[in-house]
Scaffold this motif. Sequence first.
Motif, PDB file in Angstrom:
ATOM      1  N   SER A   1       1.079  -1.063   0.220  1.00 32.38           N
ATOM      2  CA  SER A   1      -0.138  -0.206   0.104  1.00 32.38           C
ATOM      3  C   SER A   1       0.709   1.452  -0.028  1.00 32.38           C
ATOM      4  CB  SER A   1      -1.318   0.031   1.331  1.00 32.38           C
ATOM      5  OG  SER A   1       0.147  -0.092   2.250  1.00 32.38           O
ATOM      6  N   TYR A   2       0.801   2.205  -0.486  1.00 32.65           N
ATOM      7  CA  TYR A   2       1.529   2.985  -0.689  1.00 32.65           C
ATOM      8  C   TYR A   2       0.227   4.267  -0.918  1.00 32.65           C
ATOM      9  CZ  TYR A   2       0.955   3.270  -6.137  1.00 32.65           C
ATOM     10  OH  TYR A   2      -0.065   2.620  -7.161  1.00 32.65           O
ATOM     11  N   GLN A   3       1.313   5.721  -0.802  1.00 36.51           N
ATOM     12  CA  GLN A   3       0.666   6.918  -1.974  1.00 36.51           C
ATOM     13  C   GLN A   3       1.026   7.891  -1.685  1.00 36.51           C
ATOM     14  OE1 GLN A   3      -1.770   8.216   1.925  1.00 36.51           O
ATOM     15  NE2 GLN A   3      -3.717   7.619   0.945  1.00 36.51           N
ATOM     16  N   ALA A   4       1.344   8.387  -2.827  1.00 33.12           N
ATOM     17  CA  ALA A   4       1.878  10.102  -3.837  1.00 33.12           C
ATOM     18  C   ALA A   4       0.817  10.839  -3.189  1.00 33.12           C
ATOM     19  CB  ALA A   4       2.032   9.856  -5.289  1.00 33.12           C
ATOM     20  N   PRO A   5       2.200  12.128  -3.385  1.00 30.29           N
ATOM     21  CA  PRO A   5       1.841  13.376  -2.264  1.00 30.29           C
ATOM     22  C   PRO A   5       0.504  14.023  -2.911  1.00 30.29           C
ATOM     23  CG  PRO A   5       4.450  13.460  -3.204  1.00 30.29           C
ATOM     24  CD  PRO A   5       3.736  12.406  -3.786  1.00 30.29           C
ATOM     25  N   PHE A   6       0.213  13.109  -4.181  1.00 35.22           N
ATOM     26  CA  PHE A   6      -1.274  14.123  -4.363  1.00 35.22           C
ATOM     27  C   PHE A   6      -2.059  12.556  -5.192  1.00 35.22           C
ATOM     28  CE2 PHE A   6       1.658  15.740  -7.194  1.00 35.22           C
ATOM     29  CZ  PHE A   6       1.399  15.221  -9.257  1.00 35.22           C
ATOM     30  N   LYS A   7      -3.381  12.572  -5.341  1.00 39.09           N
ATOM     31  CA  LYS A   7      -3.947  11.654  -5.481  1.00 39.09           C
ATOM     32  C   LYS A   7      -3.758  11.122  -6.893  1.00 39.09           C
ATOM     33  CE  LYS A   7      -7.912   9.437  -4.893  1.00 39.09           C
ATOM     34  NZ  LYS A   7      -9.393   9.687  -3.858  1.00 39.09           N
ATOM     35  N   LEU A   8      -3.580  11.982  -8.459  1.00 37.69           N
ATOM     36  CA  LEU A   8      -3.320  10.715  -9.716  1.00 37.69           C
ATOM     37  C   LEU A   8      -2.042  11.156  -9.341  1.00 37.69           C
ATOM     38  CD1 LEU A   8      -3.888  11.719 -12.295  1.00 37.69           C
ATOM     39  CD2 LEU A   8      -2.425  14.166 -12.965  1.00 37.69           C
ATOM     40  N   LEU A   9      -0.616  11.368  -8.912  1.00 37.67           N
ATOM     41  CA  LEU A   9      -0.076  10.856  -9.256  1.00 37.67           C
ATOM     42  C   LEU A   9       0.211   9.037  -8.154  1.00 37.67           C
ATOM     43  CD1 LEU A   9       3.087  10.393 -10.123  1.00 37.67           C
ATOM     44  CD2 LEU A   9       3.598  11.815  -7.770  1.00 37.67           C
ATOM     45  N   THR A  10      -1.061   9.175  -7.416  1.00 36.35           N
ATOM     46  CA  THR A  10      -1.073   7.535  -7.061  1.00 36.35           C
ATOM     47  C   THR A  10      -1.693   6.921  -7.925  1.00 36.35           C
ATOM     48  OG1 THR A  10      -1.119   8.691  -4.375  1.00 36.35           O
ATOM     49  CG2 THR A  10      -1.969   6.170  -5.460  1.00 36.35           C
ATOM     50  N   TRP A  11      -1.977   7.102  -9.082  1.00 34.68           N
ATOM     51  CA  TRP A  11      -2.805   6.508 -10.180  1.00 34.68           C
ATOM     52  C   TRP A  11      -1.469   5.914 -10.727  1.00 34.68           C
ATOM     53  CZ3 TRP A  11      -6.796   3.103  -9.630  1.00 34.68           C
ATOM     54  CH2 TRP A  11      -7.792   3.556  -8.640  1.00 34.68           C
ATOM     55  N   LEU A  12      -0.898   7.442 -11.372  1.00 35.46           N
ATOM     56  CA  LEU A  12       0.066   7.174 -12.388  1.00 35.46           C
ATOM     57  C   LEU A  12       1.319   6.046 -11.925  1.00 35.46           C
ATOM     58  CD1 LEU A  12       0.422  10.455 -13.012  1.00 35.46           C
ATOM     59  CD2 LEU A  12      -0.876   8.895 -14.119  1.00 35.46           C
ATOM     60  N   LEU A  13       1.250   6.293 -11.110  1.00 31.28           N
ATOM     61  CA  LEU A  13       2.515   5.135 -10.033  1.00 31.28           C
ATOM     62  C   LEU A  13       2.170   3.979 -10.307  1.00 31.28           C
ATOM     63  CD1 LEU A  13       3.910   7.007  -7.280  1.00 31.28           C
ATOM     64  CD2 LEU A  13       5.255   6.904  -9.295  1.00 31.28           C
ATOM     65  N   TYR A  14       0.802   3.544 -10.134  1.00 28.04           N
ATOM     66  CA  TYR A  14       0.468   2.122 -10.334  1.00 28.04           C
ATOM     67  C   TYR A  14       1.401   1.366 -11.487  1.00 28.04           C
ATOM     68  CZ  TYR A  14      -2.820  -2.028  -9.880  1.00 28.04           C
ATOM     69  OH  TYR A  14      -3.288  -3.138  -9.526  1.00 28.04           O
ATOM     70  N   PRO A  15       1.567   1.506 -11.904  1.00 27.73           N
ATOM     71  CA  PRO A  15       1.610   0.318 -13.513  1.00 27.73           C
ATOM     72  C   PRO A  15       3.424   0.786 -13.290  1.00 27.73           C
ATOM     73  CG  PRO A  15       0.559   2.299 -14.820  1.00 27.73           C
ATOM     74  CD  PRO A  15       0.735   2.822 -13.691  1.00 27.73           C
ATOM     75  N   ALA A  16       3.619   2.069 -12.301  1.00 22.58           N
ATOM     76  CA  ALA A  16       5.164   1.505 -12.375  1.00 22.58           C
ATOM     77  C   ALA A  16       5.582   0.140 -10.919  1.00 22.58           C
ATOM     78  CB  ALA A  16       5.932   2.978 -12.311  1.00 22.58           C
ATOM     79  N   MET A  17       4.722   0.119 -10.223  1.00 18.25           N
ATOM     80  CA  MET A  17       4.978  -0.608  -9.370  1.00 18.25           C
ATOM     81  C   MET A  17       4.579  -2.302 -10.139  1.00 18.25           C
ATOM     82  SD  MET A  17       4.741   1.267  -6.871  1.00 18.25           S
ATOM     83  CE  MET A  17       5.493   2.412  -5.666  1.00 18.25           C
ATOM     84  N   ILE A  18       3.555  -2.377 -10.669  1.00 15.74           N
ATOM     85  CA  ILE A  18       2.704  -3.398 -11.235  1.00 15.74           C
ATOM     86  C   ILE A  18       4.111  -4.240 -11.411  1.00 15.74           C
ATOM     87  CG2 ILE A  18       1.530  -4.736 -12.965  1.00 15.74           C
ATOM     88  CD1 ILE A  18       0.332  -4.558  -9.972  1.00 15.74           C
ATOM     89  N   LEU A  19       5.092  -3.107 -12.609  1.00 17.09           N
ATOM     90  CA  LEU A  19       5.888  -3.601 -13.804  1.00 17.09           C
ATOM     91  C   LEU A  19       7.192  -4.240 -12.608  1.00 17.09           C
ATOM     92  CD1 LEU A  19       6.310  -1.394 -16.403  1.00 17.09           C
ATOM     93  CD2 LEU A  19       5.622  -3.594 -16.664  1.00 17.09           C
ATOM     94  N   GLN A  20       7.537  -3.159 -11.746  1.00 14.71           N
ATOM     95  CA  GLN A  20       8.461  -3.580 -10.569  1.00 14.71           C
ATOM     96  C   GLN A  20       8.562  -5.157 -10.228  1.00 14.71           C
ATOM     97  OE1 GLN A  20      11.348  -2.207  -9.281  1.00 14.71           O
ATOM     98  NE2 GLN A  20      11.803  -3.758  -8.159  1.00 14.71           N
ATOM     99  N   PHE A  21       6.910  -4.959  -9.571  1.00 14.92           N
ATOM    100  CA  PHE A  21       6.838  -6.562  -9.376  1.00 14.92           C
ATOM    101  C   PHE A  21       6.780  -7.893  -9.841  1.00 14.92           C
ATOM    102  CE2 PHE A  21       6.762  -3.197  -5.432  1.00 14.92           C
ATOM    103  CZ  PHE A  21       7.204  -3.941  -4.243  1.00 14.92           C
TER     104      PHE A  21
END
Length: 113
Positions: free
Chosen positions: A78-98
């Motif tokens: 579970s993670y959060q970025a400083p603002f909601k849009l970035l949290t969503w934009l980071l999701y594909p990077a998180m999926i790829l990382q794992f």
Amino acid sequence: MKLIRFDGSEKGDIVSLELNFILFKQKWVSKITEDQTTEEEFYFIDEGIELPFFLKSWKHKHRIINTSAGSIIQDEISYQAPFKLLTWLLYPAMILQFTYRIPIYRKVFKKED
């Protein structure tokens, strides 16, 4: 990524990384806040205490689950970025990382026949 400090995976241990973005570096420090070992499962949880600029919070449960067919490695994040849009934009990077880790796990933990 460079490992700066690794105390272990028990409660109270610290893990520190240096992320290199070529033009600048960021520090990532996590503290192990929980760990448990049973017949069925081993896990530990790391929580970010000093995070790179693009993260406001981070909690990662590393699980190794014993099954009759072998072990399952499972990451719960579970993670959060400083603002909601970035949290969503980071999701594909998180999926790829794992997802990137899957073939590495298979190679390192390959069951010998």
